[in-house]
Design a protein around this motif. Structure first.
Motif, PDB file in Angstrom:
ATOM      1  N   GLN A   1     -16.551  10.878  -1.138  1.00 35.87           N
ATOM      2  CA  GLN A   1     -17.185  10.904   0.169  1.00 35.87           C
ATOM      3  C   GLN A   1     -17.455   9.530   0.740  1.00 35.87           C
ATOM      4  OE1 GLN A   1     -17.241  13.399   2.402  1.00 35.87           O
ATOM      5  NE2 GLN A   1     -15.869  13.845   0.721  1.00 35.87           N
ATOM      6  N   GLY A   2     -17.043   8.484   0.014  1.00 33.89           N
ATOM      7  CA  GLY A   2     -16.957   7.189   0.658  1.00 33.89           C
ATOM      8  C   GLY A   2     -16.069   7.263   1.885  1.00 33.89           C
ATOM      9  N   SER A   3     -15.060   8.145   1.812  1.00 24.79           N
ATOM     10  CA  SER A   3     -14.153   8.313   2.957  1.00 24.79           C
ATOM     11  C   SER A   3     -14.907   8.838   4.170  1.00 24.79           C
ATOM     12  CB  SER A   3     -13.012   9.270   2.590  1.00 24.79           C
ATOM     13  OG  SER A   3     -13.515  10.541   2.222  1.00 24.79           O
ATOM     14  N   ALA A   4     -15.687   9.890   3.984  1.00 24.79           N
ATOM     15  CA  ALA A   4     -16.430  10.461   5.110  1.00 24.79           C
ATOM     16  C   ALA A   4     -17.502   9.510   5.607  1.00 24.79           C
ATOM     17  CB  ALA A   4     -17.063  11.792   4.699  1.00 24.79           C
ATOM     18  N   ILE A   5     -18.212   8.875   4.667  1.00 26.60           N
ATOM     19  CA  ILE A   5     -19.260   7.941   5.074  1.00 26.60           C
ATOM     20  C   ILE A   5     -18.645   6.765   5.826  1.00 26.60           C
ATOM     21  CG2 ILE A   5     -21.062   6.383   4.236  1.00 26.60           C
ATOM     22  CD1 ILE A   5     -21.383   8.327   1.849  1.00 26.60           C
TER      23      ILE A   5
ATOM     24  N   MET B   1     -14.106   2.983  -1.043  1.00 25.81           N
ATOM     25  CA  MET B   1     -13.504   4.084  -0.289  1.00 25.81           C
ATOM     26  C   MET B   1     -14.021   4.125   1.146  1.00 25.81           C
ATOM     27  SD  MET B   1     -11.411   5.076  -2.451  1.00 25.81           S
ATOM     28  CE  MET B   1     -10.675   6.339  -1.434  1.00 25.81           C
ATOM     29  N   LEU B   2     -15.254   3.646   1.358  1.00 25.34           N
ATOM     30  CA  LEU B   2     -15.792   3.576   2.716  1.00 25.34           C
ATOM     31  C   LEU B   2     -14.932   2.647   3.580  1.00 25.34           C
ATOM     32  CD1 LEU B   2     -19.566   3.139   3.537  1.00 25.34           C
ATOM     33  CD2 LEU B   2     -17.847   1.852   4.778  1.00 25.34           C
ATOM     34  N   VAL B   3     -14.695   1.430   3.079  1.00 30.38           N
ATOM     35  CA  VAL B   3     -13.884   0.479   3.836  1.00 30.38           C
ATOM     36  C   VAL B   3     -12.442   0.959   3.916  1.00 30.38           C
ATOM     37  CG1 VAL B   3     -13.084  -1.916   3.931  1.00 30.38           C
ATOM     38  CG2 VAL B   3     -15.395  -1.413   3.121  1.00 30.38           C
ATOM     39  N   ASN B   4     -11.962   1.534   2.832  1.00 34.39           N
ATOM     40  CA  ASN B   4     -10.582   2.016   2.751  1.00 34.39           C
ATOM     41  C   ASN B   4     -10.285   3.030   3.857  1.00 34.39           C
ATOM     42  OD1 ASN B   4      -8.602   4.183   1.631  1.00 34.39           O
ATOM     43  ND2 ASN B   4      -8.213   2.425   0.306  1.00 34.39           N
ATOM     44  N   PHE B   5     -11.195   3.966   4.073  1.00 34.41           N
ATOM     45  CA  PHE B   5     -10.934   5.003   5.070  1.00 34.41           C
ATOM     46  C   PHE B   5     -11.239   4.538   6.487  1.00 34.41           C
ATOM     47  CE2 PHE B   5      -9.766   7.935   1.931  1.00 34.41           C
ATOM     48  CZ  PHE B   5      -9.185   9.010   2.582  1.00 34.41           C
ATOM     49  N   ALA B   6     -12.107   3.570   6.636  1.00 32.65           N
ATOM     50  CA  ALA B   6     -12.275   2.979   7.964  1.00 32.65           C
ATOM     51  C   ALA B   6     -10.969   2.311   8.395  1.00 32.65           C
ATOM     52  CB  ALA B   6     -13.417   1.966   7.949  1.00 32.65           C
ATOM     53  N   ASP B   7     -10.269   1.675   7.426  1.00 33.31           N
ATOM     54  CA  ASP B   7      -8.945   1.101   7.704  1.00 33.31           C
ATOM     55  C   ASP B   7      -7.971   2.153   8.205  1.00 33.31           C
ATOM     56  OD1 ASP B   7      -9.851  -1.318   6.856  1.00 33.31           O
ATOM     57  OD2 ASP B   7      -8.810  -1.311   4.938  1.00 33.31           O
TER      58      ASP B   7
ATOM     59  N   VAL C   1     -16.038   6.827   7.700  1.00 32.34           N
ATOM     60  CA  VAL C   1     -15.737   7.251   9.065  1.00 32.34           C
ATOM     61  C   VAL C   1     -17.013   7.395   9.884  1.00 32.34           C
ATOM     62  CG1 VAL C   1     -14.767   9.109  10.458  1.00 32.34           C
ATOM     63  CG2 VAL C   1     -13.591   8.358   8.387  1.00 32.34           C
ATOM     64  N   VAL C   2     -18.035   8.034   9.304  1.00 33.78           N
ATOM     65  CA  VAL C   2     -19.282   8.274  10.031  1.00 33.78           C
ATOM     66  C   VAL C   2     -19.950   6.956  10.413  1.00 33.78           C
ATOM     67  CG1 VAL C   2     -21.613   9.218   9.834  1.00 33.78           C
ATOM     68  CG2 VAL C   2     -19.658  10.536   8.985  1.00 33.78           C
ATOM     69  N   VAL C   3     -19.944   6.005   9.479  1.00 36.21           N
ATOM     70  CA  VAL C   3     -20.575   4.710   9.746  1.00 36.21           C
ATOM     71  C   VAL C   3     -19.711   3.872  10.680  1.00 36.21           C
ATOM     72  CG1 VAL C   3     -21.251   2.518   8.694  1.00 36.21           C
ATOM     73  CG2 VAL C   3     -21.865   4.672   7.593  1.00 36.21           C
ATOM     74  N   ALA C   4     -18.396   3.883  10.434  1.00 38.07           N
ATOM     75  CA  ALA C   4     -17.503   2.972  11.148  1.00 38.07           C
ATOM     76  C   ALA C   4     -17.170   3.437  12.563  1.00 38.07           C
ATOM     77  CB  ALA C   4     -16.218   2.781  10.354  1.00 38.07           C
ATOM     78  N   VAL C   5     -17.019   4.747  12.769  1.00 42.12           N
ATOM     79  CA  VAL C   5     -16.517   5.236  14.051  1.00 42.12           C
ATOM     80  C   VAL C   5     -17.378   4.800  15.238  1.00 42.12           C
ATOM     81  CG1 VAL C   5     -16.265   7.333  15.431  1.00 42.12           C
ATOM     82  CG2 VAL C   5     -15.062   7.123  13.267  1.00 42.12           C
TER      83      VAL C   5
END
Length: 410
Positions: free
Chosen positions: A123-127, A1-7, A129-133
């Motif tokens: 919260q993989g989504s939020a992480i 979900m982390l990579v998914n939301f960075a996409d 974004v926080v990590v990737a942005v």
């Protein structure tokens, strides 16, 4: 979900340079944001039914490889049409990710212990974004928006390699819905899809996903184009709603699980808890148009969009509570698809509102005020009609009656 939301986030983060390079109007950029969701719900439902029968870890691996490869066309010459096509295909690849990941998760945890794990995965989504942005914003500023897409593609392929070697399938089997029954019976999908709790969860989730889609597509443009922040500052500030949402979701998931474990009903510990929070966001957002202070506008937007984020934990919990395990992946996908229809409409609708307004800032404020009304109304629906215990008993009784009638006829 982390990579998914960075996409998902990269288009909104690079909005200004993309619009400048491709000479796009706000309406056209809004269409790009909406295009991601064109096939999103349909692929989610299709893969959800497949995941009922196949191992979820294989589905997740195939999706991750596909969506990673779709980033690399952005490294070449990109037109409006190419960007639209890639976002549509990316949405098809990523649509099933959340319901299939949740289904896979529930093979490891029983119902009473699912809230916190669901919150962690969500919260993989939020992480992400926080990590990737910060990293992606640095790439956009110092290299180009093209390479931001390339970096995401590389990250997705690296995850796929790790998942191939370490991904496992859970073995936990949920108990039957009906008491004193050893074998789970299937519930007709028409009964599940017309269940008041599930309909209300879809309604509340739809409005909340409307806000999520606006955050993915229009939050950075609002800061840069509307409030006048620089690309560097506006991009870095884009993590604020996700940090706030991370705290809200983890705290809300913990509180929901704690209440459930203490014997509080699902209607209160899940439905009411999340619905009241969504309504609170709806009450906060309309104030965004009443202040001229940029910092206060930012604070209102962050608070209003983040406070109701617990709904993204609660919806899969109540769906799994009402659905036999053999049908769970498909129902999670169907409900998630209905929710994400908000993502189809929201970015384009905001683009139209911004383009037709007297000023860009007025258009943005009007769009977020509209979101507030949707959150308030949908939260009220959730508060009144999310009643998992009552609907579980009703579904179990109806299914048992149908089975008895079938046996008597045979």
């Amino acid at each position: 979900m982390l990579v998914n939301f960075a996409d998902k986030m990269v288009v909104g983060l690079a909005a200004k340079p993309i619009m400048e390079d491709l000479k796009l109007t706000p309406e056209q950029f809004g269409l790009i944001g909406s295009a991601f969701f064109f096939l999103f719900p349909f692929s989610a439902v299709l893969v959800g039914f497949i995941a009922n029968r196949l191992q979820a870890r294989h589905a997740l691996l195939a999706m991750a490889i596909f969506w990673s490869l779709l980033q690399f066309p952005m490294l070449g010459l990109v037109s409006f049409e190419v960007l639209i096509a890639c976002r549509i295909l990316l949405g098809a690849a990523e649509g099933p990710a959340n319901p299939v990941a949740t289904h896979a998760l529930y093979k490891w945890f029983p119902d009473s212990l699912r809230a916190v794990p669901t919150a962690v995965v969500a919260q993989g989504s939020a992480i992400g974004v926080v990590v990737a942005v910060p990293a992606l914003n640095w790439i956009i500023v110092h290299h180009s928006w093209h390479w931001a897409f390339g970096a995401i593609g590389i990250a997705g392929l690296l995850w796929s390699v790790l998942w191939f070697f370490f991904g496992r399938e859970g073995t936990l089997v949920d108990p039957p819905m009906a008491e004193h029954v050893d074998v789970e019976t299937r519930v007709p999908y028409r009964d599940l899809l017309t269940c008041p709790t599930i309909l209300a969860a879809c309604c509340t989730g739809f409005a909340s996903y409307w806000g999520l889609a606006l955050g993915l597509t229009w939050f950075t443009p609002y800061l840069v184009d509307g409030l006048g922040f620089s690309q560097t500052l506006g991009g870095n500030l884009s993590v604020l709603p996700w940090i706030a949402g991370l705290v809200v979701v983890l705290a809300g998931g913990w509180l929901s699980q704690r209440l459930k474990g203490s014997g509080v009903s699902s209607r209160v510990s899940r439905g009411a808890l999340a619905s009241v929070a969504v309504m609170a966001g709806g009450c906060i957002l309309p104030f965004i148009g009443l202040t001229p202070v940029a910092d206060l506008k930012l604070a209102i937007l962050v608070a209003g969009t983040a406070i109701g984020s617990t709904i993204f934990v609660v919806v899969p919990l109540v769906v799994s509570e009402l659905t036999p395990q053999s049908q769970r992946a498909a129902m999670l996908a169907i409900v998630n698809s209905v929710m994400t229809l908000g993502g189809v409409v929201a970015p384009f609708a905001m683009g139209v509102v911004v383009q037709d307004a007297s000023t860009r800032l007025t258009g943005y404020d009007n769009g977020f005020t509209l979101l507030g009304g949707l959150l308030l109304a949908s939260g009220l629906v959730g508060l009144l009609f999310i009643r998992p215990e009552a609907d579980r008993k009703r579904l179990a009784a109806r299914t048992a009656l149908r089975e008895r009638s079938r046996h008597s006829l045979t």
